[in-house]
Design a protein around this motif. Structure first.
Motif, PDB file in Angstrom:
ATOM      1  N   LEU A 277      -3.457  16.822  27.996  1.00 29.62           N
ATOM      2  CA  LEU A 277      -4.202  15.889  29.297  1.00 29.62           C
ATOM      3  C   LEU A 277      -4.589  14.494  28.457  1.00 29.62           C
ATOM      4  O   LEU A 277      -4.828  13.550  29.041  1.00 29.62           O
ATOM      5  CB  LEU A 277      -5.278  16.653  30.180  1.00 29.62           C
ATOM      6  CG  LEU A 277      -4.469  17.174  31.385  1.00 29.62           C
ATOM      7  CD1 LEU A 277      -5.666  18.226  31.636  1.00 29.62           C
ATOM      8  CD2 LEU A 277      -3.846  16.553  32.285  1.00 29.62           C
ATOM      9  N   ALA A 278      -5.254  14.828  27.266  1.00 30.11           N
ATOM     10  CA  ALA A 278      -6.020  13.495  26.460  1.00 30.11           C
ATOM     11  C   ALA A 278      -4.845  12.807  25.795  1.00 30.11           C
ATOM     12  O   ALA A 278      -5.278  11.749  25.334  1.00 30.11           O
ATOM     13  CB  ALA A 278      -6.894  14.628  25.384  1.00 30.11           C
ATOM     14  N   ARG A 279      -3.543  12.991  25.887  1.00 30.36           N
ATOM     15  CA  ARG A 279      -2.658  12.372  25.107  1.00 30.36           C
ATOM     16  C   ARG A 279      -1.961  11.577  26.297  1.00 30.36           C
ATOM     17  O   ARG A 279      -1.956  11.752  27.491  1.00 30.36           O
ATOM     18  CB  ARG A 279      -1.301  13.294  24.488  1.00 30.36           C
ATOM     19  CG  ARG A 279      -1.935  14.323  23.564  1.00 30.36           C
ATOM     20  CD  ARG A 279      -0.728  15.013  23.021  1.00 30.36           C
ATOM     21  NE  ARG A 279      -1.202  15.765  21.763  1.00 30.36           N
ATOM     22  CZ  ARG A 279      -1.450  17.213  22.000  1.00 30.36           C
ATOM     23  NH1 ARG A 279      -0.732  17.756  23.110  1.00 30.36           N
ATOM     24  NH2 ARG A 279      -1.925  17.902  21.236  1.00 30.36           N
TER      25      ARG A 279
ATOM     26  N   LEU B  10       4.488  18.021  31.191  1.00 27.39           N
ATOM     27  CA  LEU B  10       3.612  18.956  30.777  1.00 27.39           C
ATOM     28  C   LEU B  10       4.014  19.526  29.494  1.00 27.39           C
ATOM     29  O   LEU B  10       3.158  19.355  28.486  1.00 27.39           O
ATOM     30  CB  LEU B  10       2.993  20.043  31.631  1.00 27.39           C
ATOM     31  CG  LEU B  10       1.885  20.822  31.216  1.00 27.39           C
ATOM     32  CD1 LEU B  10       0.518  19.981  30.654  1.00 27.39           C
ATOM     33  CD2 LEU B  10       1.420  22.041  32.140  1.00 27.39           C
ATOM     34  N   ALA B  11       5.131  20.219  29.417  1.00 27.24           N
ATOM     35  CA  ALA B  11       5.659  20.678  27.999  1.00 27.24           C
ATOM     36  C   ALA B  11       5.559  19.761  27.044  1.00 27.24           C
ATOM     37  O   ALA B  11       5.501  19.959  25.762  1.00 27.24           O
ATOM     38  CB  ALA B  11       6.949  21.405  28.394  1.00 27.24           C
ATOM     39  N   ASP B  12       6.075  18.727  27.496  1.00 19.07           N
ATOM     40  CA  ASP B  12       6.269  17.537  26.318  1.00 19.07           C
ATOM     41  C   ASP B  12       4.980  16.931  25.798  1.00 19.07           C
ATOM     42  O   ASP B  12       5.173  16.751  24.750  1.00 19.07           O
ATOM     43  CB  ASP B  12       7.123  16.374  27.083  1.00 19.07           C
ATOM     44  CG  ASP B  12       8.701  16.647  27.286  1.00 19.07           C
ATOM     45  OD1 ASP B  12       9.188  17.729  26.589  1.00 19.07           O
ATOM     46  OD2 ASP B  12       9.228  16.018  27.932  1.00 19.07           O
ATOM     47  N   ARG B  13       4.277  16.893  26.535  1.00 20.51           N
ATOM     48  CA  ARG B  13       2.798  16.302  26.172  1.00 20.51           C
ATOM     49  C   ARG B  13       2.136  17.679  25.489  1.00 20.51           C
ATOM     50  O   ARG B  13       1.595  17.114  24.282  1.00 20.51           O
ATOM     51  CB  ARG B  13       2.036  16.186  27.359  1.00 20.51           C
ATOM     52  CG  ARG B  13       2.359  14.627  27.902  1.00 20.51           C
ATOM     53  CD  ARG B  13       1.658  14.461  29.230  1.00 20.51           C
ATOM     54  NE  ARG B  13       0.206  13.945  28.915  1.00 20.51           N
ATOM     55  CZ  ARG B  13      -0.550  13.335  29.960  1.00 20.51           C
ATOM     56  NH1 ARG B  13       0.005  13.106  31.218  1.00 20.51           N
ATOM     57  NH2 ARG B  13      -1.722  13.081  29.613  1.00 20.51           N
TER      58      ARG B  13
ATOM     59  N   ALA C  91       5.627  26.147  28.970  1.00 24.92           N
ATOM     60  CA  ALA C  91       5.077  25.029  28.085  1.00 24.92           C
ATOM     61  C   ALA C  91       6.180  24.957  26.843  1.00 24.92           C
ATOM     62  O   ALA C  91       6.018  24.088  25.977  1.00 24.92           O
ATOM     63  CB  ALA C  91       3.746  25.500  27.112  1.00 24.92           C
ATOM     64  N   ASP C  92       7.160  25.657  26.784  1.00 19.13           N
ATOM     65  CA  ASP C  92       8.255  25.882  25.880  1.00 19.13           C
ATOM     66  C   ASP C  92       9.250  24.889  26.301  1.00 19.13           C
ATOM     67  O   ASP C  92      10.268  25.141  27.175  1.00 19.13           O
ATOM     68  CB  ASP C  92       8.768  27.159  25.461  1.00 19.13           C
ATOM     69  CG  ASP C  92       9.667  27.254  24.305  1.00 19.13           C
ATOM     70  OD1 ASP C  92      10.214  26.079  23.846  1.00 19.13           O
ATOM     71  OD2 ASP C  92       9.802  28.004  23.785  1.00 19.13           O
ATOM     72  N   PRO C  93       9.645  23.502  25.690  1.00 24.37           N
ATOM     73  CA  PRO C  93      10.617  22.812  26.014  1.00 24.37           C
ATOM     74  C   PRO C  93      12.085  23.509  26.036  1.00 24.37           C
ATOM     75  O   PRO C  93      13.059  22.855  26.899  1.00 24.37           O
ATOM     76  CB  PRO C  93      10.539  21.581  25.038  1.00 24.37           C
ATOM     77  CG  PRO C  93       9.034  21.645  24.967  1.00 24.37           C
ATOM     78  CD  PRO C  93       8.716  22.799  24.701  1.00 24.37           C
TER      79      PRO C  93
ATOM     80  N   ALA D 217      10.148  21.510  38.240  1.00 23.42           N
ATOM     81  CA  ALA D 217      10.602  21.812  36.798  1.00 23.42           C
ATOM     82  C   ALA D 217      10.418  20.472  36.032  1.00 23.42           C
ATOM     83  O   ALA D 217       9.882  20.460  34.878  1.00 23.42           O
ATOM     84  CB  ALA D 217      12.131  22.280  36.781  1.00 23.42           C
ATOM     85  N   ARG D 218      10.576  19.287  36.846  1.00 23.35           N
ATOM     86  CA  ARG D 218      10.441  17.822  36.108  1.00 23.35           C
ATOM     87  C   ARG D 218       8.829  18.077  35.522  1.00 23.35           C
ATOM     88  O   ARG D 218       8.499  17.250  34.621  1.00 23.35           O
ATOM     89  CB  ARG D 218      11.175  16.700  36.905  1.00 23.35           C
ATOM     90  CG  ARG D 218      10.599  15.540  36.254  1.00 23.35           C
ATOM     91  CD  ARG D 218      11.694  15.694  35.348  1.00 23.35           C
ATOM     92  NE  ARG D 218      11.272  14.289  34.508  1.00 23.35           N
ATOM     93  CZ  ARG D 218      10.403  14.186  33.292  1.00 23.35           C
ATOM     94  NH1 ARG D 218       9.642  15.156  32.962  1.00 23.35           N
ATOM     95  NH2 ARG D 218      10.556  12.984  32.421  1.00 23.35           N
ATOM     96  N   ILE D 219       7.931  18.156  36.740  1.00 25.76           N
ATOM     97  CA  ILE D 219       6.541  17.935  36.337  1.00 25.76           C
ATOM     98  C   ILE D 219       6.268  19.092  35.125  1.00 25.76           C
ATOM     99  O   ILE D 219       5.426  18.609  34.215  1.00 25.76           O
ATOM    100  CB  ILE D 219       5.794  18.202  37.455  1.00 25.76           C
ATOM    101  CG1 ILE D 219       5.900  17.002  38.548  1.00 25.76           C
ATOM    102  CG2 ILE D 219       4.403  18.491  37.386  1.00 25.76           C
ATOM    103  CD1 ILE D 219       5.148  17.574  40.076  1.00 25.76           C
TER     104      ILE D 219
END
Length: 198
Positions: free
Chosen positions: A12-14, A192-195, A152-154, A186-188
């Motif tokens: 969230l900080a990124r 999150l996973a990418d960040r 959390a795993d892309p 899934a897109r949302i």
């Protein structure tokens, strides 16, 4: 003892960026004057049994929007709501029985535009204490949880496609057991996973 949601807080900080159901379909041209209705969804985690788990729902098959799909608790911003965060908390209370005073808001992701003309703000939250999950009979067919490590795993996401309104549309999926997580949810989660992976 470290916070099990520390990776989420770090994400969230990124910096992030808005997403949409059209991300994987660059050829689709959206009208500039389209009207988007604000909405909020609660991306709520609990840490009661070790690894954090995310609360999701399976929507009832008779609903007008996204019937039968896996979704976060949430919905459109009503006139009595203060905004997307308020709407997400209200809907979570209505859909799965989660009391608003049992939730700590961690932050929000950038808005997500859906093909059904909603501008959805994902509201990330921590659930403080166990609660009785009560699916709302009219809207929720089932409520369940998924481990944070899965979403959390892309590498757990893949791209699929289907014909929609006469054209082929691609979208993310992140299946978990019997649950086919796809589309906006899934897109949302991929955002999150990418960040979290940065």
């Amino acid at each position: 003892m470290s916070d099990p949601l520390a990776p989420v807080l770090a994400a969230l900080a990124r910096p992030g960026r808005p997403s949409s159901d059209y991300d994987l379909n660059p050829d689709i041209v959206l009208p500039e004057d389209r009207k988007l209705r604000p909405a909020g969804v609660l991306v709520a985690f609990d840490c009661f049994k070790g690894e954090p788990r995310l609360h999701l729902t399976k929507r009832s098959s008779h609903l007008r929007h996204h019937p039968g799909q896996i979704a976060f608790p949430g919905g459109k911003v009503d006139p009595e709501d203060d905004g997307p965060v308020s709407a997400a908390l209200r809907e979570a209370r209505e859909e799965i029985g989660l009391p608003g005073d049992n939730v700590e808001i961690l932050g929000t992701l950038d808005p997500h535009e859906t093909v059904t003309s909603f501008l959805v703000t994902p509201v990330l939250a921590r659930i403080h204490t166990p609660f009785e999950v009560i699916p709302e009979a009219g809207e929720v067919a089932e409520a369940f949880t998924v481990p944070l490590s899965h979403v959390a795993d892309p590498s757990n996401f893949r791209t699929e496609s289907r014909r929609w309104r006469g054209t082929r549309r691609s979208y993310f999926v992140a299946p978990y057991g019997p649950y086919y997580i796809w589309g906006a949810t899934a897109r949302i989660l991929r955002s999150l996973a990418d960040r979290m992976a940065q």
